[in-house]
Design a protein around this motif. Sequence first.
Motif, PDB file in Angstrom:
ATOM      1  N   TYR A 184       0.795  -1.224   0.000  1.00 27.98           N
ATOM      2  CA  TYR A 184       0.000   0.000   0.000  1.00 27.98           C
ATOM      3  C   TYR A 184       0.830   1.278   0.000  1.00 27.98           C
ATOM      4  O   TYR A 184       0.337   2.324  -0.386  1.00 27.98           O
ATOM      5  CB  TYR A 184      -0.992  -0.017   1.160  1.00 27.98           C
ATOM      6  N   SER A 185       2.075   1.213   0.420  1.00 29.45           N
ATOM      7  CA  SER A 185       2.992   2.350   0.250  1.00 29.45           C
ATOM      8  C   SER A 185       4.415   1.890   0.526  1.00 29.45           C
ATOM      9  O   SER A 185       4.695   1.312   1.574  1.00 29.45           O
ATOM     10  CB  SER A 185       2.655   3.513   1.178  1.00 29.45           C
ATOM     11  N   LEU A 186       5.301   2.203  -0.423  1.00 36.28           N
ATOM     12  CA  LEU A 186       6.705   1.827  -0.297  1.00 36.28           C
ATOM     13  C   LEU A 186       7.579   2.990   0.177  1.00 36.28           C
ATOM     14  O   LEU A 186       8.806   2.870   0.197  1.00 36.28           O
ATOM     15  CB  LEU A 186       7.209   1.271  -1.633  1.00 36.28           C
ATOM     16  N   GLY A 187       6.955   4.100   0.562  1.00 38.29           N
ATOM     17  CA  GLY A 187       7.676   5.182   1.241  1.00 38.29           C
ATOM     18  C   GLY A 187       8.662   5.950   0.381  1.00 38.29           C
ATOM     19  O   GLY A 187       8.684   5.856  -0.849  1.00 38.29           O
ATOM     20  N   ASN A 188       9.491   6.764   1.059  1.00 40.69           N
ATOM     21  CA  ASN A 188      10.563   7.529   0.405  1.00 40.69           C
ATOM     22  C   ASN A 188      11.787   6.640   0.279  1.00 40.69           C
ATOM     23  O   ASN A 188      12.449   6.362   1.268  1.00 40.69           O
ATOM     24  CB  ASN A 188      10.950   8.752   1.251  1.00 40.69           C
ATOM     25  N   PHE A 189      12.115   6.243  -0.924  1.00 43.64           N
ATOM     26  CA  PHE A 189      13.260   5.349  -1.070  1.00 43.64           C
ATOM     27  C   PHE A 189      14.566   6.115  -1.263  1.00 43.64           C
ATOM     28  O   PHE A 189      15.535   5.897  -0.526  1.00 43.64           O
ATOM     29  CB  PHE A 189      13.051   4.391  -2.246  1.00 43.64           C
ATOM     30  N   CYS A 190      14.617   6.987  -2.254  1.00 44.81           N
ATOM     31  CA  CYS A 190      15.855   7.733  -2.506  1.00 44.81           C
ATOM     32  C   CYS A 190      15.470   9.138  -2.951  1.00 44.81           C
ATOM     33  O   CYS A 190      15.170   9.373  -4.123  1.00 44.81           O
ATOM     34  CB  CYS A 190      16.688   7.024  -3.570  1.00 44.81           C
ATOM     35  N   THR A 191      15.462  10.053  -1.996  1.00 45.90           N
ATOM     36  CA  THR A 191      14.985  11.412  -2.257  1.00 45.90           C
ATOM     37  C   THR A 191      15.971  12.425  -1.689  1.00 45.90           C
ATOM     38  O   THR A 191      16.443  12.276  -0.567  1.00 45.90           O
ATOM     39  CB  THR A 191      13.603  11.624  -1.618  1.00 45.90           C
ATOM     40  N   TYR A 192      16.255  13.448  -2.483  1.00 46.25           N
ATOM     41  CA  TYR A 192      17.245  14.437  -2.055  1.00 46.25           C
ATOM     42  C   TYR A 192      16.632  15.832  -2.114  1.00 46.25           C
ATOM     43  O   TYR A 192      15.822  16.137  -2.991  1.00 46.25           O
ATOM     44  CB  TYR A 192      18.479  14.392  -2.947  1.00 46.25           C
ATOM     45  N   GLY A 193      17.020  16.658  -1.164  1.00 43.99           N
ATOM     46  CA  GLY A 193      16.605  18.060  -1.225  1.00 43.99           C
ATOM     47  C   GLY A 193      15.473  18.382  -0.286  1.00 43.99           C
ATOM     48  O   GLY A 193      15.586  18.221   0.926  1.00 43.99           O
ATOM     49  N   MET A 194      14.328  18.794  -0.843  1.00 41.70           N
ATOM     50  CA  MET A 194      13.255  19.349  -0.031  1.00 41.70           C
ATOM     51  C   MET A 194      12.354  18.301   0.616  1.00 41.70           C
ATOM     52  O   MET A 194      11.417  18.643   1.332  1.00 41.70           O
ATOM     53  CB  MET A 194      12.409  20.309  -0.877  1.00 41.70           C
ATOM     54  N   PHE A 195      12.585  17.024   0.371  1.00 39.71           N
ATOM     55  CA  PHE A 195      11.766  15.975   0.981  1.00 39.71           C
ATOM     56  C   PHE A 195      12.015  15.911   2.490  1.00 39.71           C
ATOM     57  O   PHE A 195      13.156  15.923   2.945  1.00 39.71           O
ATOM     58  CB  PHE A 195      12.099  14.610   0.373  1.00 39.71           C
ATOM     59  N   SER A 196      10.949  15.811   3.254  1.00 38.09           N
ATOM     60  CA  SER A 196      11.081  15.622   4.698  1.00 38.09           C
ATOM     61  C   SER A 196      11.489  14.180   4.980  1.00 38.09           C
ATOM     62  O   SER A 196      10.878  13.233   4.469  1.00 38.09           O
ATOM     63  CB  SER A 196       9.760  15.923   5.404  1.00 38.09           C
ATOM     64  N   LEU A 197      12.526  14.020   5.793  1.00 38.31           N
ATOM     65  CA  LEU A 197      12.997  12.686   6.162  1.00 38.31           C
ATOM     66  C   LEU A 197      12.897  12.465   7.666  1.00 38.31           C
ATOM     67  O   LEU A 197      13.537  11.574   8.214  1.00 38.31           O
ATOM     68  CB  LEU A 197      14.445  12.494   5.692  1.00 38.31           C
TER      69      LEU A 197
END
Length: 365
Positions: free
Chosen positions: A281-294
């Motif tokens: 149902y959701s595989l989340g943030n895998f590889c994100t750079y910059g303005m994404f909230s982690l």
Amino acid sequence: MNKLFSVAFLAVIVTYFSMSCQSETTAAAQENKVDSVKVRKTKDTISITAVGDMMLGSAFPNKLNLPPDDAINSFKAVDSFLKGDIVFGNLEGCFLNSGNSDKCKGINPNNCYAFRMPDRYAEIYKKAGFNVLSIANNHVGDFNAKGRKNTARILDSLQIHYAGQLNKPFEIFELDSVKYAFCAFAPNENTVSIKNIDSAKMLIAALKKQADIVIISFHGGGEGANFEHVTRKTEIFFKENRGNVYAFAHGVIDAGADVVLGHGPHVTRAVEVYKNKFIAYSLGNFCTYGMFSLKGSNGFAPLLQLKINSTGDFLFADIVSVKQDKISRLTLDKNFTAFKKMQLLTAQDFPENQLKFEGNRISLK
């Protein structure tokens, strides 16, 4: 709007399958196979590796939002896991070397969530092993038709399969004697709508007649830690209808889908096996750079290694847990947070499930 969408959508389906049937008839005649039936052999076990949102760095509004290594090492920590017949991810942005975004008019560009990756970054996805990408989301269109067209041109040049825009709702392709159909959905402008489940089911039923394995991707549901649960209801986020992901997933499987891969909430969600077909149902943030909230749950995600049989039925899935932060970026998570979260949420949201979570593997009890 829904009526116009349905008409255009069905026109694409009719046109494609009319051409497909015509070409197949011609090919059969040329091969002179009048008295024999060609039996296709497929693999006994199919490997599908799948991840969620990916955006390696945006050159908008300036190059400060690009990683210091120019994204070359983005997948270094997980490159040995990005293997399989299908290696899938959600492309959360477009490929475009220059240009401004209409969505940033009247606001400070530094506070605007518009993503355009340099064209050269596409090769990084290719080298990492990705061969199927969803372009059905709320960021592929950040730079309008120019960004969408350039993204399609580059993916075509790299022979990466993709789908999800109205002008390309699906793609059918063959790998190692298996014919796949891939289709992607979202609640966003210019995408194949996750909200029109009846139209989606019609498309899936048509695709199932053409392919051995039908893989569905969706971008849907609310975002962030407050939206970790599958509610089985229509989800509203900032007054926007993000679809009923439960009804959608079950509907497309009823119509013939074999695998359903979700993304969009930026957090890990539950999994389910319905009619022997796997749903993430959701595989989340895998590889994100910059303005994404982690922060918190946003910084952990699963790398799914799914095994299905030749008829698309679930065998088992291994989960590689990863994490991200602004400094170390993408790394392996030795605490297996994503796997544990997936186990907990599956137990809470689908108490009737018959899944066993053990040793980072999901299997049937």
